[in-house]
Design an enzyme around this catalytic site. Structure first.
Site, PDB file in Angstrom:
ATOM      1  N   ARG A   1      36.083  16.878  -6.638  1.00  0.00           N
ATOM      2  CA  ARG A   1      36.149  15.847  -7.705  1.00  0.00           C
ATOM      3  C   ARG A   1      37.267  14.968  -7.771  1.00  0.00           C
ATOM      4  O   ARG A   1      37.746  14.302  -8.604  1.00  0.00           O
ATOM      5  CB  ARG A   1      36.029  16.435  -9.267  1.00  0.00           C
ATOM      6  CG  ARG A   1      34.741  17.222  -9.429  1.00  0.00           C
ATOM      7  CD  ARG A   1      33.424  16.304  -9.345  1.00  0.00           C
ATOM      8  NE  ARG A   1      32.182  17.197  -9.364  1.00  0.00           N
ATOM      9  CZ  ARG A   1      31.694  17.883  -8.440  1.00  0.00           C
ATOM     10  NH1 ARG A   1      32.198  17.740  -7.022  1.00  0.00           N
ATOM     11  NH2 ARG A   1      30.765  18.423  -8.595  1.00  0.00           N
TER      12      ARG A   1
ATOM     13  N   SER B   1      28.075  16.429 -16.641  1.00  0.00           N
ATOM     14  CA  SER B   1      29.297  17.588 -16.633  1.00  0.00           C
ATOM     15  C   SER B   1      30.596  17.025 -17.195  1.00  0.00           C
ATOM     16  O   SER B   1      31.105  16.044 -16.397  1.00  0.00           O
ATOM     17  CB  SER B   1      29.423  18.241 -15.520  1.00  0.00           C
ATOM     18  OG  SER B   1      28.416  18.868 -15.018  1.00  0.00           O
TER      19      SER B   1
ATOM     20  N   GLU C   1      36.301  15.417 -16.943  1.00  0.00           N
ATOM     21  CA  GLU C   1      35.726  14.629 -15.896  1.00  0.00           C
ATOM     22  C   GLU C   1      35.784  13.123 -16.132  1.00  0.00           C
ATOM     23  O   GLU C   1      36.263  12.390 -15.402  1.00  0.00           O
ATOM     24  CB  GLU C   1      34.413  15.026 -15.265  1.00  0.00           C
ATOM     25  CG  GLU C   1      34.566  16.222 -14.357  1.00  0.00           C
ATOM     26  CD  GLU C   1      33.308  16.300 -13.430  1.00  0.00           C
ATOM     27  OE1 GLU C   1      32.544  15.323 -13.237  1.00  0.00           O
ATOM     28  OE2 GLU C   1      32.786  17.495 -13.122  1.00  0.00           O
TER      29      GLU C   1
END
EC number: 1.3.1.98
Length: 339
Positions: A166, A239, A335
């Site tokens: 990520r 998410s 995130e």
């Protein structure tokens, strides 16, 4: 001037949480020329420039005192084709899932595991999106970005992107690079990634013994649809927390209290935990306060039940972080980009 700059625009339609904040200025870029025009406009009017894509990785906590530029460029083209390996290029504004479906319809495999991920092509390399054992870095063939410091175009190779879990150079240097188009190396002869149990199980349930890339895509779409709420129905950003990387010692500490903990060994010796498991075990699954909550089926997803503000969602996220740190000695990282 082809760029249409509008004052005081609500960003509610442009972020999947459905948070209602206003942009001081707003425009959409349909071409490289529009992007350059937006940069010049922001400079001339002495306002910051904030670039967004599909708005699926945003948590907006206040009105944005900037020119918000939404990437809306479209276009998909084959760059090279040797009979099996095909390099395909897509403009940054292309919606991600329809692009994946386009490649499958053309008989190209490689992106099927990344089906039904929200967002745009241009945002995909930013955080090296991944799902079910495949990440952008695995199919990446290059991208073209505009250097906002110099105004020059630059092509990036795989190594130059510094992809990690990520993460990428574009995330490490926020505000510098504006991704214009991305290239992917796909194949006509499929090399399917079926390591994740739920995908194999779904295919077996459907009686599919020799799946095609399209079969894999459909299986993943059905799994994701069951697990993750549709942002068009219930505001969310997918998410919300990264799956944390921890030491073996931390895993041992947690397992002493929770023997059913599952941890995945990483090449560097660290262990990856499921953030959703930690949040659920801590009792947050299904939690709701006013219109901010944790999804009842997937603890990794924060949701806006209607009128939640970005600050309410952020407060909930921070309370979860604090609780997980105190319970498990694990730091959860959000995130979405926060503004």
């Amino acid at each position: 001037m082809s760029l249409q700059v509008q004052p005081q625009v609500s960003l509610k339609p442009f972020n999947t949480f459905g948070v209602d904040v206003r942009a001081q200025l707003f425009a959409e870029a349909h071409s490289d020329a529009d992007v350059r025009e937006a940069l010049a406009y922001a400079s001339a009017h002495d306002v910051p420039l904030l670039v967004i894509g599909g708005g699926s990785n945003l948590l907006l906590t206040a009105d944005i005192p900037a020119l918000v530029l939404r990437m809306a460029s479209r276009g998909i083209r084959v760059i090279s084709d040797d009979g099996n390996r095909v390099v395909i290029e897509a403009e940054a504004g292309e919606p991600w899932h329809p692009f994946v479906q386009h490649t499958l319809a053309q008989g190209f495999s490689g992106l099927e595991n990344l089906s039904l991920i929200p967002g745009t092509v241009g945002a995909a390399p930013m955080q090296n999106i991944g799902a079910y054992g495949v990440e952008i870095k695995d199919v990446f063939a290059g991208l073209t970005a505009l250097d906002r410091q110099t105004g020059e175009l630059r092509d990036f190779s795989l190594e130059e992107c510094r992809f990690a879990y990520r993460d990428s150079v574009f995330k490490q240097q926020p505000g510098r690079w504006l991704i214009l188009r991305v290239r992917f190396a796909l194949n006509r002869v499929a090399h399917l990634h079926l390591e994740y149990g739920p995908v194999r199980q779904r295919l077996t349930e459907q009686g599919i013994e020799q799946p095609t890339p399209t079969d894999v895509s459909r299986a993943i779409c059905s799994i994701r649809s069951e697990k993750l709420p549709d942002p068009a129905v219930l505001g969310n950003a997918g998410s919300f927390f990264k799956n944390p990387l921890v030491s073996a010692a931390v895993v041992a500490q947690i397992k002493a209290q929770h023997p059913d903990l599952v941890a995945y060994a990483q090449p560097d010796g660290q262990m990856k935990l499921a953030a959703g498991w930690l949040i659920e075990r801590a009792g947050w699954k299904g939690f709701r306060e006013a219109d901010a909550g944790v999804h009842k089926l997937q603890a990794l997803v924060l949701v806006n039940y209607g009128a939640a503000t970005g600050l309410q969602l952020l407060d909930l996220a921070q309370r979860i972080q604090k609780d997980i740190a105190e319970r498990f000695n694990v730091e959860l990282e959000m995130e979405p980009n926060r503004y």
